[in-house]
Design a protein around this motif. Structure first.
Motif, PDB file in Angstrom:
ATOM      1  N   ILE A   1       1.036  -1.075  -0.256  1.00 52.58           N
ATOM      2  CA  ILE A   1       0.121  -0.019   0.063  1.00 52.58           C
ATOM      3  C   ILE A   1       0.548   1.605   0.209  1.00 52.58           C
ATOM      4  CG2 ILE A   1      -1.877   1.271   1.371  1.00 52.58           C
ATOM      5  CD1 ILE A   1      -2.703  -1.608   2.348  1.00 52.58           C
ATOM      6  N   LEU A   2       0.292   1.467  -0.738  1.00 54.73           N
ATOM      7  CA  LEU A   2       1.381   3.451  -1.295  1.00 54.73           C
ATOM      8  C   LEU A   2       0.622   4.246  -0.636  1.00 54.73           C
ATOM      9  CD1 LEU A   2       4.083   4.358  -1.784  1.00 54.73           C
ATOM     10  CD2 LEU A   2       2.858   4.779  -4.109  1.00 54.73           C
ATOM     11  N   LEU A   3       0.934   5.287   0.067  1.00 49.23           N
ATOM     12  CA  LEU A   3      -0.090   6.590   0.666  1.00 49.23           C
ATOM     13  C   LEU A   3       0.841   8.028   0.760  1.00 49.23           C
ATOM     14  CD1 LEU A   3      -0.759   5.053   5.153  1.00 49.23           C
ATOM     15  CD2 LEU A   3      -2.108   5.293   3.011  1.00 49.23           C
ATOM     16  N   LYS A   4      -0.283   8.870   0.676  1.00 50.22           N
ATOM     17  CA  LYS A   4       0.344   9.977   0.120  1.00 50.22           C
ATOM     18  C   LYS A   4      -0.611  10.430   0.950  1.00 50.22           C
ATOM     19  CE  LYS A   4       2.678   8.729  -3.952  1.00 50.22           C
ATOM     20  NZ  LYS A   4       3.976   9.448  -4.300  1.00 50.22           N
ATOM     21  N   THR A   5       0.604  12.196   1.150  1.00 41.95           N
ATOM     22  CA  THR A   5      -0.566  13.314   1.729  1.00 41.95           C
ATOM     23  C   THR A   5      -1.517  14.052   1.003  1.00 41.95           C
ATOM     24  OG1 THR A   5       1.706  12.950   3.004  1.00 41.95           O
ATOM     25  CG2 THR A   5       0.262  15.196   3.477  1.00 41.95           C
ATOM     26  N   ILE A   6      -2.229  14.717   2.115  1.00 47.78           N
ATOM     27  CA  ILE A   6      -3.333  15.243   1.276  1.00 47.78           C
ATOM     28  C   ILE A   6      -3.155  16.873   2.032  1.00 47.78           C
ATOM     29  CG2 ILE A   6      -5.535  16.321   0.320  1.00 47.78           C
ATOM     30  CD1 ILE A   6      -6.232  13.239  -0.380  1.00 47.78           C
ATOM     31  N   LEU A   7      -3.080  18.093   1.736  1.00 47.80           N
ATOM     32  CA  LEU A   7      -3.572  19.312   2.689  1.00 47.80           C
ATOM     33  C   LEU A   7      -4.563  19.911   2.463  1.00 47.80           C
ATOM     34  CD1 LEU A   7       0.347  20.924   2.389  1.00 47.80           C
ATOM     35  CD2 LEU A   7       0.154  19.158   3.937  1.00 47.80           C
ATOM     36  N   GLU A   8      -4.480  20.281   3.735  1.00 49.85           N
ATOM     37  CA  GLU A   8      -5.748  21.635   3.732  1.00 49.85           C
ATOM     38  C   GLU A   8      -5.556  22.575   3.650  1.00 49.85           C
ATOM     39  OE1 GLU A   8     -10.505  21.750   4.463  1.00 49.85           O
ATOM     40  OE2 GLU A   8     -10.080  19.724   5.740  1.00 49.85           O
ATOM     41  N   LEU A   9      -5.724  23.608   3.029  1.00 52.01           N
ATOM     42  CA  LEU A   9      -4.959  24.973   3.553  1.00 52.01           C
ATOM     43  C   LEU A   9      -6.172  25.617   4.117  1.00 52.01           C
ATOM     44  CD1 LEU A   9      -3.245  26.418   0.282  1.00 52.01           C
ATOM     45  CD2 LEU A   9      -2.822  25.350   1.977  1.00 52.01           C
ATOM     46  N   SER A  10      -6.118  26.701   5.197  1.00 54.57           N
ATOM     47  CA  SER A  10      -6.511  27.365   5.848  1.00 54.57           C
ATOM     48  C   SER A  10      -6.589  28.782   5.102  1.00 54.57           C
ATOM     49  CB  SER A  10      -5.663  27.200   7.477  1.00 54.57           C
ATOM     50  OG  SER A  10      -5.045  27.399   7.303  1.00 54.57           O
ATOM     51  N   ALA A  11      -7.068  29.875   5.904  1.00 57.03           N
ATOM     52  CA  ALA A  11      -6.662  31.415   6.307  1.00 57.03           C
ATOM     53  C   ALA A  11      -5.491  31.355   6.344  1.00 57.03           C
ATOM     54  CB  ALA A  11      -8.033  31.795   6.897  1.00 57.03           C
ATOM     55  N   ASP A  12      -5.050  30.815   7.190  1.00 61.97           N
ATOM     56  CA  ASP A  12      -3.124  30.982   7.810  1.00 61.97           C
ATOM     57  C   ASP A  12      -2.697  30.806   6.903  1.00 61.97           C
ATOM     58  OD1 ASP A  12      -4.652  33.203  10.075  1.00 61.97           O
ATOM     59  OD2 ASP A  12      -4.836  30.577  11.311  1.00 61.97           O
ATOM     60  N   ILE A  13      -1.624  31.465   5.929  1.00 61.99           N
ATOM     61  CA  ILE A  13      -0.766  30.691   5.007  1.00 61.99           C
ATOM     62  C   ILE A  13       0.612  30.199   6.367  1.00 61.99           C
ATOM     63  CG2 ILE A  13       0.846  31.922   3.338  1.00 61.99           C
ATOM     64  CD1 ILE A  13      -1.468  34.246   2.716  1.00 61.99           C
ATOM     65  N   PRO A  14       1.081  29.060   5.534  1.00 66.62           N
ATOM     66  CA  PRO A  14       1.781  29.280   6.210  1.00 66.62           C
ATOM     67  C   PRO A  14       3.273  29.730   6.129  1.00 66.62           C
ATOM     68  CG  PRO A  14       0.663  27.127   4.163  1.00 66.62           C
ATOM     69  CD  PRO A  14       0.353  28.588   4.684  1.00 66.62           C
ATOM     70  N   SER A  15       3.623  29.362   6.900  1.00 68.17           N
ATOM     71  CA  SER A  15       5.675  29.914   7.428  1.00 68.17           C
ATOM     72  C   SER A  15       6.804  29.039   5.683  1.00 68.17           C
ATOM     73  CB  SER A  15       6.328  29.939   8.272  1.00 68.17           C
ATOM     74  OG  SER A  15       6.431  28.329   8.728  1.00 68.17           O
ATOM     75  N   GLU A  16       7.072  30.160   5.390  1.00 72.04           N
ATOM     76  CA  GLU A  16       8.609  30.030   3.887  1.00 72.04           C
ATOM     77  C   GLU A  16       8.867  28.703   4.926  1.00 72.04           C
ATOM     78  OE1 GLU A  16       9.219  30.741   1.344  1.00 72.04           O
ATOM     79  OE2 GLU A  16       7.563  31.620   1.280  1.00 72.04           O
ATOM     80  N   ARG A  17       9.423  28.401   6.235  1.00 69.14           N
ATOM     81  CA  ARG A  17       9.791  27.545   7.126  1.00 69.14           C
ATOM     82  C   ARG A  17       8.766  26.001   6.447  1.00 69.14           C
ATOM     83  NH1 ARG A  17      12.675  26.558  12.199  1.00 69.14           N
ATOM     84  NH2 ARG A  17      13.127  23.862  11.838  1.00 69.14           N
ATOM     85  N   ALA A  18       7.847  26.105   6.584  1.00 70.00           N
ATOM     86  CA  ALA A  18       6.386  25.087   6.477  1.00 70.00           C
ATOM     87  C   ALA A  18       6.118  24.677   5.113  1.00 70.00           C
ATOM     88  CB  ALA A  18       5.052  25.517   7.501  1.00 70.00           C
TER      89      ALA A  18
END
Length: 70
Positions: A1-18
């Protein structure tokens, strides 16, 4: 089984590091809830410039984008 990640963005923009961290992960898709869109002067839904730049970076690594009405 191969798992992949799905992101859900919020109103807050992730930092450059994130953002850099997520770009290095096996993210396959990003979910954009309609609540993070704003309305431009002509009444059309748009993302903030920060969100737009992050989405462009994600698309460059062959990722799918989904917009969900919440």
């Amino acid at each position: 089984i191969l798992l992949k990640t799905i992101l859900e963005l919020s109103a807050d923009i992730p930092s450059e590091r994130a953002q850099k961290r997520w770009l290095g992960e096996p993210v396959r898709a990003v979910i954009l809830p309609t609540k993070i869109f704003t309305t431009n002067a002509k009444g059309f839904p748009v993302l903030s410039p920060g969100h737009q730049l992050f989405i462009i970076k994600l698309i460059k690594v062959n990722l799918f984008v989904f917009v969900l009405k919440v």
